[in-house]
Design an enzyme around this catalytic site. Structure first.
Site, PDB file in Angstrom:
ATOM      1  CB  SER A 127      -0.939   0.009   1.208  1.00  0.00           C
ATOM      2  OG  SER A 127      -2.001  -0.881   0.959  1.00  0.00           O
ATOM      3  N   GLY A 158       4.098   1.738  10.207  1.00  0.00           N
ATOM      4  CA  GLY A 158       4.957   2.560   9.371  1.00  0.00           C
ATOM      5  C   GLY A 158       4.435   2.726   7.959  1.00  0.00           C
ATOM      6  NE  ARG A 188       2.079  24.737  -5.172  1.00  0.00           N
ATOM      7  CZ  ARG A 188       1.017  25.246  -5.785  1.00  0.00           C
ATOM      8  NH1 ARG A 188       0.013  25.728  -5.094  1.00  0.00           N
ATOM      9  NH2 ARG A 188       0.977  25.283  -7.094  1.00  0.00           N
ATOM     10  CE  LYS A 240      14.846   9.158   7.594  1.00  0.00           C
ATOM     11  NZ  LYS A 240      15.740   8.133   7.041  1.00  0.00           N
ATOM     12  CG  LEU A 257       2.227  -1.330  21.670  1.00  0.00           C
ATOM     13  CD1 LEU A 257       3.429  -1.186  22.586  1.00  0.00           C
ATOM     14  CD2 LEU A 257       2.692  -1.571  20.235  1.00  0.00           C
ATOM     15  CD  GLU A 316      14.192  -0.006  13.540  1.00  0.00           C
ATOM     16  OE1 GLU A 316      15.194   0.647  13.900  1.00  0.00           O
ATOM     17  OE2 GLU A 316      13.963  -0.282  12.345  1.00  0.00           O
ATOM     18  CE  LYS A 344      13.702   8.414  13.752  1.00  0.00           C
ATOM     19  NZ  LYS A 344      13.079   7.530  12.811  1.00  0.00           N
ATOM     20  CD  GLU A 376      18.676  10.671   6.575  1.00  0.00           C
ATOM     21  OE1 GLU A 376      18.714  10.559   5.355  1.00  0.00           O
ATOM     22  OE2 GLU A 376      18.581   9.712   7.349  1.00  0.00           O
ATOM     23  NE  ARG A 404      16.425  11.590  10.658  1.00  0.00           N
ATOM     24  CZ  ARG A 404      15.239  12.080  10.414  1.00  0.00           C
ATOM     25  NH1 ARG A 404      15.055  13.360  10.198  1.00  0.00           N
ATOM     26  NH2 ARG A 404      14.195  11.276  10.370  1.00  0.00           N
ATOM     27  CG  ASN A 405      23.703   9.166   7.963  1.00  0.00           C
ATOM     28  OD1 ASN A 405      22.544   9.062   7.559  1.00  0.00           O
ATOM     29  ND2 ASN A 405      24.662   9.714   7.240  1.00  0.00           N
ATOM     30  CG  ASN A 455      20.071   4.764   8.889  1.00  0.00           C
ATOM     31  OD1 ASN A 455      19.019   4.150   8.889  1.00  0.00           O
ATOM     32  ND2 ASN A 455      20.203   5.962   8.353  1.00  0.00           N
ATOM     33  CG  HIS A 487      18.670   0.612   9.597  1.00  0.00           C
ATOM     34  ND1 HIS A 487      18.805   0.356  10.946  1.00  0.00           N
ATOM     35  CD2 HIS A 487      17.336   0.761   9.376  1.00  0.00           C
ATOM     36  CE1 HIS A 487      17.601   0.353  11.509  1.00  0.00           C
ATOM     37  NE2 HIS A 487      16.688   0.597  10.578  1.00  0.00           N
ATOM     38  CG  HIS A 503      17.957  -0.626   4.594  1.00  0.00           C
ATOM     39  ND1 HIS A 503      18.330   0.644   4.933  1.00  0.00           N
ATOM     40  CD2 HIS A 503      16.703  -0.789   5.079  1.00  0.00           C
ATOM     41  CE1 HIS A 503      17.352   1.229   5.608  1.00  0.00           C
ATOM     42  NE2 HIS A 503      16.347   0.379   5.714  1.00  0.00           N
ATOM     43  CG  HIS A 508      12.702  -2.392   8.753  1.00  0.00           C
ATOM     44  ND1 HIS A 508      13.625  -1.972   7.818  1.00  0.00           N
ATOM     45  CD2 HIS A 508      12.912  -1.629   9.859  1.00  0.00           C
ATOM     46  CE1 HIS A 508      14.342  -0.987   8.326  1.00  0.00           C
ATOM     47  NE2 HIS A 508      13.931  -0.762   9.565  1.00  0.00           N
ATOM     48  CE  LYS A 548      16.493   7.264   1.173  1.00  0.00           C
ATOM     49  NZ  LYS A 548      15.985   5.937   1.067  1.00  0.00           N
ATOM     50  N   GLY A 602      14.282 -54.810 -21.152  1.00  0.00           N
ATOM     51  CA  GLY A 602      14.785 -54.097 -22.322  1.00  0.00           C
ATOM     52  C   GLY A 602      16.030 -53.295 -22.032  1.00  0.00           C
ATOM     53  CE  LYS A 603      18.684 -55.456 -17.225  1.00  0.00           C
ATOM     54  NZ  LYS A 603      18.752 -56.344 -16.149  1.00  0.00           N
TER      55      LYS A 603
HETATM   56  N1  LIG Z   1       9.698   6.956   8.043  1.00  0.00           N
HETATM   57  C1  LIG Z   1      10.628   6.351   8.712  1.00  0.00           C
HETATM   58  O1  LIG Z   1      11.519   6.974   9.288  1.00  0.00           O
HETATM   59  C2  LIG Z   1      10.589   4.876   8.792  1.00  0.00           C
HETATM   60  C3  LIG Z   1      11.409   4.219   9.705  1.00  0.00           C
HETATM   61  C4  LIG Z   1      11.317   2.831   9.794  1.00  0.00           C
HETATM   62  C5  LIG Z   1      10.433   2.134   9.001  1.00  0.00           C
HETATM   63  N2  LIG Z   1       9.669   2.809   8.116  1.00  0.00           N
HETATM   64  C6  LIG Z   1       8.714   2.117   7.261  1.00  0.00           C
HETATM   65  O2  LIG Z   1       7.745   1.519   8.109  1.00  0.00           O
HETATM   66  C7  LIG Z   1       7.162   0.429   7.415  1.00  0.00           C
HETATM   67  C8  LIG Z   1       7.012  -0.740   8.345  1.00  0.00           C
HETATM   68  O3  LIG Z   1       6.179  -0.360   9.399  1.00  0.00           O
HETATM   69  P1  LIG Z   1       5.501  -1.420  10.368  1.00  0.00           P
HETATM   70  O4  LIG Z   1       6.514  -2.377  10.821  1.00  0.00           O
HETATM   71  O5  LIG Z   1       4.762  -0.652  11.371  1.00  0.00           O
HETATM   72  O6  LIG Z   1       4.571  -2.237   9.391  1.00  0.00           O
HETATM   73  P2  LIG Z   1       3.025  -2.129   8.975  1.00  0.00           P
HETATM   74  O7  LIG Z   1       2.565  -0.740   8.948  1.00  0.00           O
HETATM   75  O8  LIG Z   1       2.916  -2.902   7.746  1.00  0.00           O
HETATM   76  O9  LIG Z   1       2.291  -2.868  10.157  1.00  0.00           O
HETATM   77  C9  LIG Z   1       2.554  -4.224  10.407  1.00  0.00           C
HETATM   78  C10 LIG Z   1       1.279  -5.056  10.481  1.00  0.00           C
HETATM   79  O10 LIG Z   1       0.653  -4.858  11.739  1.00  0.00           O
HETATM   80  C11 LIG Z   1      -0.729  -4.522  11.565  1.00  0.00           C
HETATM   81  N3  LIG Z   1      -1.042  -3.641  12.684  1.00  0.00           N
HETATM   82  C12 LIG Z   1      -0.582  -2.410  12.884  1.00  0.00           C
HETATM   83  N4  LIG Z   1      -0.969  -1.966  14.082  1.00  0.00           N
HETATM   84  C13 LIG Z   1      -1.713  -2.942  14.637  1.00  0.00           C
HETATM   85  C14 LIG Z   1      -2.388  -3.062  15.875  1.00  0.00           C
HETATM   86  N5  LIG Z   1      -2.331  -2.118  16.804  1.00  0.00           N
HETATM   87  N6  LIG Z   1      -3.071  -4.188  16.120  1.00  0.00           N
HETATM   88  C15 LIG Z   1      -3.087  -5.190  15.195  1.00  0.00           C
HETATM   89  N7  LIG Z   1      -2.446  -5.130  14.027  1.00  0.00           N
HETATM   90  C16 LIG Z   1      -1.765  -4.006  13.757  1.00  0.00           C
HETATM   91  C17 LIG Z   1      -0.768  -3.894  10.222  1.00  0.00           C
HETATM   92  O11 LIG Z   1      -2.041  -3.997   9.648  1.00  0.00           O
HETATM   93  C18 LIG Z   1       0.248  -4.708   9.449  1.00  0.00           C
HETATM   94  O12 LIG Z   1      -0.336  -5.904   8.994  1.00  0.00           O
HETATM   95  C19 LIG Z   1       8.065   0.149   6.237  1.00  0.00           C
HETATM   96  O13 LIG Z   1       7.430   0.560   5.078  1.00  0.00           O
HETATM   97  C20 LIG Z   1       9.288   1.018   6.490  1.00  0.00           C
HETATM   98  O14 LIG Z   1       9.875   1.464   5.297  1.00  0.00           O
HETATM   99  C21 LIG Z   1       9.727   4.164   8.008  1.00  0.00           C
HETATM  100 ZN   LIG Z   2      14.602   0.718  10.914  1.00  0.00          ZN
END
Ligand SMILES: NC(=O)c1ccc[n+]([C@@H]2O[C@H](COP(=O)([O-])OP(=O)(O)OC[C@H]3O[C@@H](n4cnc5c(N)ncnc54)[C@H](O)[C@@H]3O)[C@@H](O)[C@H]2O)c1
Ligand SMILES: [Zn+2]
Length: 1292
Positions: A85, A115, A130, A152, A180, A194, A251, A261, A265-266, A269, A272, A276, A288, A357, A882-883
């Site tokens: 998505s 995320g 915008r 980000k 959670l 993380e 963070k 960055e 900020r690096n 990572n 990572h 990555h 991830h 990057k 038939g060998k």
């Molecule tokens: N912008 C940034 O600085 C940054 C940093 C790290 C990661 N990311 C991005 O974050 C994304 C990964 O994020 P993620 O690990 O949160 O994955 P996600 O958003 O895909 O969530 C993981 C799964 O958990 C489910 N879920 C979420 N919250 C829930 C809840 N409270 N109860 C039940 N289910 C729940 C979601 O539907 C999904 O299936 C990646 O695309 C990565 O690139 C961005």
């Molecule tokens: Zn990360």
């Protein structure tokens, strides 16, 4: 849930915009409505979260805004969950929807989710009109501590993740920990990665808190209400809150200091850069955080390689990740299983890193650590590719290095394993608290510590001191408690032996009255019987659970040692003696331990145990009246406040021998003449007589080697007091030479125990020395080595040095490699981790030996088959199958010579077969047959096709020979035909001795043997005339080409502008044979729908014999390449979905028949697919999936997910996806999908009348029907002719 935690605010970029608390929905909405007023709020979430949390949100919103003068709107939009998505498409569709709903510049966007939602919705906010205001409501742990903070935002594009995006800071971030409660466990652990990351580079206290509370966290997260799916976090609320706030603060601090960055900020990572790269290959099966966990270990190893980080820090990081259930390597069983053991080739990882990057120009940047919580510099550091390669590779190449003759190098090897394990155990058994210094952190240590913890035998705390980590042990005075979980000891012999004796102290408890000690496969083969016998005789209750004399053991709690006189056979392992000595003070009576059965082995280890027991307050007396007998008083250990573990003297032999072989000087500062370790004598007893200069004080050893190539042979040396050092001595002996009439070899004796170590070390040394051109041979209790005349005579091992998963083998040969001209490959270098994880790093950083990471292409692809290339082929089968005729045709077709082994035997022994059978009986005949088989295998390795006698499989040895031949990738073909025909044939054959048994019984007996001893099968149909024979020979050629790996069918099909396959849907293919030429005209492949064949009586699928026969029939009439398809019921066929065993049998049959293509449904379980991959040789596999519902859209997540599944493990040669078109547009979406998915040849079509267009647009192996066929194989199927006509019309 009730909450006891206060809501906390954290500031970022100068604003108090992060709010962390429990159950924030109400306060959050109030704050949003009042603080960021708007007429329209847009809430974006995903379909996992919406049903659980959205209603409450909407209801609360309504309640709060109802009283307002102009209640604002709350528009909600949900998208599919998952990375998919984060796309342009999703973004665009939400934007269009927002525009339709008259959203404006002052609308406020609220991202509720992980995320994925945060990144994508954040990017919409950044660009909509915008830029509009937005609020982050992270719902995953990862989003809470990481992605929601820092501004980000991004989406993914086909060329990579997060490549299009913007920095766009949210107005507020509401971290509501109550979310959670519904988060799946794996996602929680993913977020923990993380948090661990942040603690690892920033804050050791936080790291410690994570270490100390592993169980609390995991228990809480695993304690899920089965009905509601909700976890009870009440017990860890406070801790979780502190942890999340702590991580967020780091963070926020770093981002505030460097928003865009610049450099600092690096550091976020850490883990990572490499993480990555793994993620690029392993996504989406591996998350991830899981990839970052692997990345952290690799980056920490990189820091160690560069001489910045200690072994123990790496071990500590690895331990905590493992404890939280995160992988630390791609070899983790869960990672392998989830990805179908997908390869992560070093080259591919390096390429992925190259587009990071963070990179400055070509140099890769990595965050380096100098300790837990300490970074090398406040930014990522540029690191040379070579160093990264070494860290990523499994094997290592050692290059001849120009060394400084007068260099003096000081090396402190890791703590002694023997002393570490004894110290751990004695400290745990003490009634005091002690600090252990310089412990070896190895698998053995981990196993020992885990076992003691599991038995509640002590409390351990790591403390970081100036000179590395210190372990504080709070002993329990010998009070152990039984545990209901098995105690797993890996391959740690010391732990297994010591604990076998010590667990007899355990008391039963509520949920356990026994203790099970177990280990890995190898451990389960290592002996322990003498110890168990002695313990049993002394009152303990021990039983073997698998093989007698080996682990696993079950020890009854509460059956203590009685003490008194104990007799023990001590000629196999001194560990038995040490185990008993250490446990004895806790026996009911004082113990007298008598070592029987001759001279005890490795006396020095026994002395070490006794000396260490004295340091811990128990004084053992040697009997004055009886030989090899010890008196152990009753007592309780009392550890000194601090105990320093000496470096491992066996490990120290490597740096010292390095000096010896290279003519340099090396100092080991903490092992000297007063050492307790037998191997401490190595310098004086071995290096000195070989011509080195040795200076030893009570606590240090310095060795200077003679000029390279001038070591002297030892003649005969008894290394019984230092058996582990014999490998080091052996590689020195390999270059030791004395000029005399007759060359003098070195004989090392007294090392018989080395045959039962990690491998048979004597045999291993003989074999590997041979690869360097050094002659060596085994002695009953040792090895004899003939040193080369000059080091220039050392040859480079052709395929590298095999390590046998034995650290000592790998380390010894690394020394020999340093003086060998030309680069030497050492395989499986990681085995050194057992005792010296940083060995290669020391070799590189201290000794300046040039190293290079190496990866064998074969390892990457996994099991790889090489074309047969003229290697001789064997044919087996019943007499009369038939060998001879088949063998002749095979030989002709491959340009090889044919030889029947019966006449060969007659000629060799000068007797006819009937004569031999008459005179020698069948038994004698079988013996001669075996001689012949062995002889031709050795004498004619290539160029021949041999037909064996029908009864060859009757002898076990012959079966073993044939199976070994297959194992070594040779070809054995089983030729067979209808048993009835064989019997008819045999009854007319009077030239052969008749069978004694009933002929059918013979066939039944041999059937399985034939199957087991062959890797291919040819069904010899009843060929009635010349025409049949000619046809069959033609087919045979194609089949053989697939079998031996030279077929070009697949390449040709891919090269064609269009290709087709025709599906045979008959219950009996015989019915199609009259028209087969016409039917298959224009098709490139003929599909056999196995699931549609006549089922066996009372079954749902056809018998193997029937399928075999059907394929035989097809091949009799046509040479067209075949596609073997088993279509399951859910995928639109007739094969029962869960009959895995039968399906697998059928697949194996197809592979044995040398079928060109086999269709494998992606939805089969991974283990099953793996078996097919392992057996496939040169057959091409089509990964298929069908959706009949028409619900899967080509731009939706399901096909995307399936595609990723299908390319997992790289096994598919073609991907075949069949959808169902409900509208014309479905064909267009399919074309878009086709354009975006080019990793593998793709066969994609839509079923249904509306889908016919897709059949015209598909180019690779489009399934077609034929007017002559009775039914169409699938709805919407059209003929090749129709497709060509339509293509013409639309100008394709
Ligand atoms: N912008 C940034 O600085 C940054 C940093 C790290 C990661 N990311 C991005 O974050 C994304 C990964 O994020 P993620 O690990 O949160 O994955 P996600 O958003 O895909 O969530 C993981 C799964 O958990 C489910 N879920 C979420 N919250 C829930 C809840 N409270 N109860 C039940 N289910 C729940 C979601 O539907 C999904 O299936 C990646 O695309 C990565 O690139 C961005
Ligand atoms: Zn990360």
């Amino acid at each position: 849930m009730t909450t006891h935690v206060e809501t906390t605010r954290v500031s970022i970029l100068g604003k108090d915009s992060i709010v962390v608390g429990y159950g924030l929905i109400e306060s959050m909405i109030k704050e949003i409505v009042s603080g960021i007023p708007s007429s329209t709020y847009i809430l974006i979430t995903d379909t996992n979260i919406a049903p659980i949390h959205l209603p409450v949100f909407q209801k609360t919103f309504k309640e709060i805004t109802l009283s307002l003068e102009n209640p604002p709107r709350l528009l909600c939009q949900t998208v599919a969950p998952g990375e998919h998505s984060k796309s342009r498409k999703t973004k665009a569709s939400i934007e269009d929807w927002m525009l339709q709903n008259r959203c404006t510049r002052d609308s406020v966007l609220i991202a509720v989710g992980g995320g994925v939602i945060g990144d994508m919705a954040g990017f919409i906010a950044a660009t909509f009109m915008r830029g509009i205001k937005f609020v982050q409501v992270p719902t995953t742990l990862l989003a809470m501590v990481d992605s929601s903070i820092g501004g980000k935002t991004a989406i993914d594009v086909p060329l990579g993740k997060n490549l299009i995006g913007a920095f766009w800071q949210p107005q507020r971030i509401f971290v509501d920990l109550a979310f959670l409660e519904t988060l799946p466990e794996r996602e929680f652990i993913n977020g923990m990665a993380e948090i661990i990351k942040t603690a690892a580079f920033w804050d050791e206290n936080e790291f410690k808190r994570l270490e100390d509370n592993v169980d609390e966290f995991l228990t809480a997260f695993r304690n899920r209400n089965a009905e509601t799916g909700i976890v009870d976090l009440s017990l860890i609320q406070t801790m979780l809150h502190a942890l999340v706030v702590g991580s967020i603060k780091v963070k926020a601090h770093v981002v505030s200091a460097d928003e865009r960055e610049g450099g600092l900020r690096n550091i976020l990572n850490f883990g990572h850069t490499i993480g990555h790269a793994y993620e690029a290959i392993l996504t989406p099966q591996i998350l991830h955080g899981e990839c970052v966990a692997i990345g952290m270990i690799k980056e920490a190893e990189l820091s160690r390689y560069l001489g910045l980080l200690s072994d123990s820090a790496v071990a500590r990081l690895s331990k905590i990740l493992t404890a939280y259930g995160l992988p630390v390597s791609v070899n983790d069983p869960v990672v392998r299983q989830r990805t179908n053991s997908r390869a992560t080739p070093v080259d591919q990882l390096m390429r992925a890193m190259a587009i990071d990057k963070k990179n400055a120009g070509a140099q890769k940047k990595v965050v380096l650590l100098t300790g837990i919580g300490k970074i090398y510099e406040p930014k990522a550091t540029g690191v040379a590719d070579d160093a990264i390669r070494v860290v990523l590779s499994r094997d290592i190449i050692i290059k001849l290095t120009a060394l400084e003759r007068y260099a003096k190098i000081e090396v402190t090897p890791p703590g002694s394993k023997s002393i570490t394990n004894r110290a751990l155990l004695l400290a745990a058994l003490s009634n005091t608290t002690t600090k252990l210094h310089n412990l070896l952190r190895s698998d053995d240590t981990e196993h020992m510590m885990n076992a003691i913890t599991q038995l509640s035998g002590a409390e351990f705390t790591w403390i970081t001191g100036e000179a590395g980590d210190i372990l504080e042990v709070k002993g329990k005075g010998g009070q152990l408690v039984a545990s209901s979980d098995d105690i797993y000891l890996g391959n740690s012999g010391t732990s297994a032996r010591f604990l076998a004796a010590v667990v007899t102290l355990a008391e039963p408890c509520e949920n356990a009255d026994t203790v099970v000690l177990t280990g890995n496969k190898r451990m389960k083969e290592r002996p322990i019987a003498p110890l168990v016998n002695a313990l049993r005789e002394n009152g303990s209750g021990i039983e073997y659970l698998e093989s007698v004399g080996c682990l696993p053991l079950r020890v009854t709690a509460g059956m203590h040692l009685s003490g008194g006189r104990v007799e023990l056979a001590a000629s196999i392992s001194s560990q038995y003696v040490s185990a008993l000595l250490m446990a004895a003070p806790y026996a009911e009576d004082p113990t007298v331990l008598a070592l029987v059965g001759g001279k005890p082995i490795s006396q020095s280890y026994i002395d070490m145990t006794i000396a260490m027991m004295a340091s811990f307050g128990v004084h053992v007396k040697k009997s004055t009246t009886e030989e090899n007998t010890y008196e152990i008083p009753k007592g309780v250990y009392s550890a000194p406040p601090a105990y320093y573990v000496e470096s491992d003297a066996s490990s120290a032999t490597y740096p010292l021998a390095f000096a010896a072989i290279t003519g340099t000087t090396c100092v080991v500062p903490n092992i000297g003449s007063s050492s307790l370790q037998g191997d401490a004598k190595f310098a004086v007893d071995v290096l000195l007589p070989m011509g080195c200069e040795v200076v030893q004080t009570a606590t240090s050893t310095t060795v200077t080697g003679p000029a390279p190539g001038s070591l002297r042979p030892l003649k005969r040396v008894d290394m019984e007091p230092m058996t582990d050092a014999f490998l080091t001595a052996s590689v020195l002996a390999a270059v030791a030479h004395e000029n005399s009439e007759k060359p003098i070899p070195t004989q090392i004796v007294g090392i018989a125990n080395q045959r039962v170590k990690e491998c048979d070390r004597i045999a291993a040394m003989v074999k590997e020395l041979g690869k360097f051109g050094v002659f060596a041979c085994e002695l009953p209790d040792g090895i004899e080595i003939h040193g080369v005349e000059s080091i220039r005579d050392l040859t480079v091992p052709k395929d590298g040095v095999h390590s046998y998963d034995d650290h000592r083998v790998a380390m010894s040969f690394s020394l020999l490699s340093v003086v060998t001209e030309g680069p030497v490959l050492i395989k499986d270098r990681r085995c050194v981790e057992k005792t010296w994880p940083g060995f290669w790093d020391v070799l590189n950083a201290k000794f300046k030996v040039a190293l290079e990471g190496f990866e064998d292409a074969n390892d990457v692809i996994g099991k790889k088959f090489v074309p047969n290339n003229g290697r001789s082929i064997f044919i087996i089968g019943m007499r009369g199958a038939g060998k001879t005729s088949c063998g002749g045709w095979i030989a002709d077709s491959l340009g090889m010579k044919f030889q029947d082994l019966d006449p060969y035997m007659e000629e060799k022994f000068g007797r006819t077969i009937p004569q031999i059978v008459r005179e020698d009986k069948w038994e004698g005949f079988r013996k001669l047959e075996l001689v012949v088989l062995k002889e031709v295998m050795e004498k004619y390795p290539s160029g021949y096709v041999f037909a064996c006698g029908g009864g060859v499989v009757e002898s076990l040895e012959a079966r073993n020979l044939l199976q070994a031949y297959i194992e070594s990738a040779g070809i054995v073909i089983h030729v067979h035909r209808d048993v009835k025909l064989i019997m008819e044939y045999l009854s007319v054959d009077v030239t052969r001795p008749s069978y004694v048994d009933d002929m059918f019984a013979v066939w039944q007996r041999r059937e399985q043997w034939f199957a087991d001893c062959s890797n291919f099968f040819i069904y010899n149909s009843d060929l009635s005339d010349e025409k049949d024979v000619a046809h069959f020979k033609l087919t045979l050629r194609g089949v053989l080409e697939t079998m031996i790996g030279v077929s070009k069918v697949h390449e040709k099909i891919l090269a064609k502008p269009r290709s087709f396959f025709l599906s045979l849907t008959y219950p009996d293919v015989q019915d199609a044979m009259p028209d087969i030429e016409e039917l298959t005209a224009g098709s490139d492949v003929l599909e056999l729908r196995v699931d549609l064949l006549q089922p066996a009586p009372h079954e749902q699928s056809p018998s193997l014999a029937y399928v075999q026969e059907q394929i035989g029939i097809i091949r009799k009439y046509t040479a067209i390449p075949l596609l073997f398809t088993i279509r399951t019921v859910t995928q639109g066929g007739k094969f029962p979905d869960h009959d895995y065993a039968k399906a697998l049998d059928l697949y194996m049959l197809a592979l044995k028949l040398g079928i060109e293509y086999v269709d494998v449904e992606v939805s089969w379980p991974n283990w099953m697919i793996q078996k097919i991959i392992d057996a496939r040789r040169f057959t091409k596999l089509i990964a298929s999936n069908h959706d009949f519902s028409g619900k899967w859209k080509w731009d939706g997540p399901e096909w995307q997910a399936k595609y990723e599944e299908a390319i997992t493990g790289e096994w598919a040669d073609i991907i075949k996806f069949v959808g169902f078109a409900t509208s014309r547009m479905d064909n267009i979406y399919l074309e878009e999908f086709r354009d975006l998915h080019k990793t593998k040849p793709f066969l994609g079509i839509n079923m249904g009348k509306t889908g016919q267009l897709s059949r015209v647009l598909n180019k690779i192996l489009t399934p077609v029907t034929h007017p002559l066929l009775p039914v169409k194989a699938a709805p919407g199927q059209i003929s090749a002719e129709e497709i060509l006509a339509a293509a013409e019309l639309i100008g394709e």
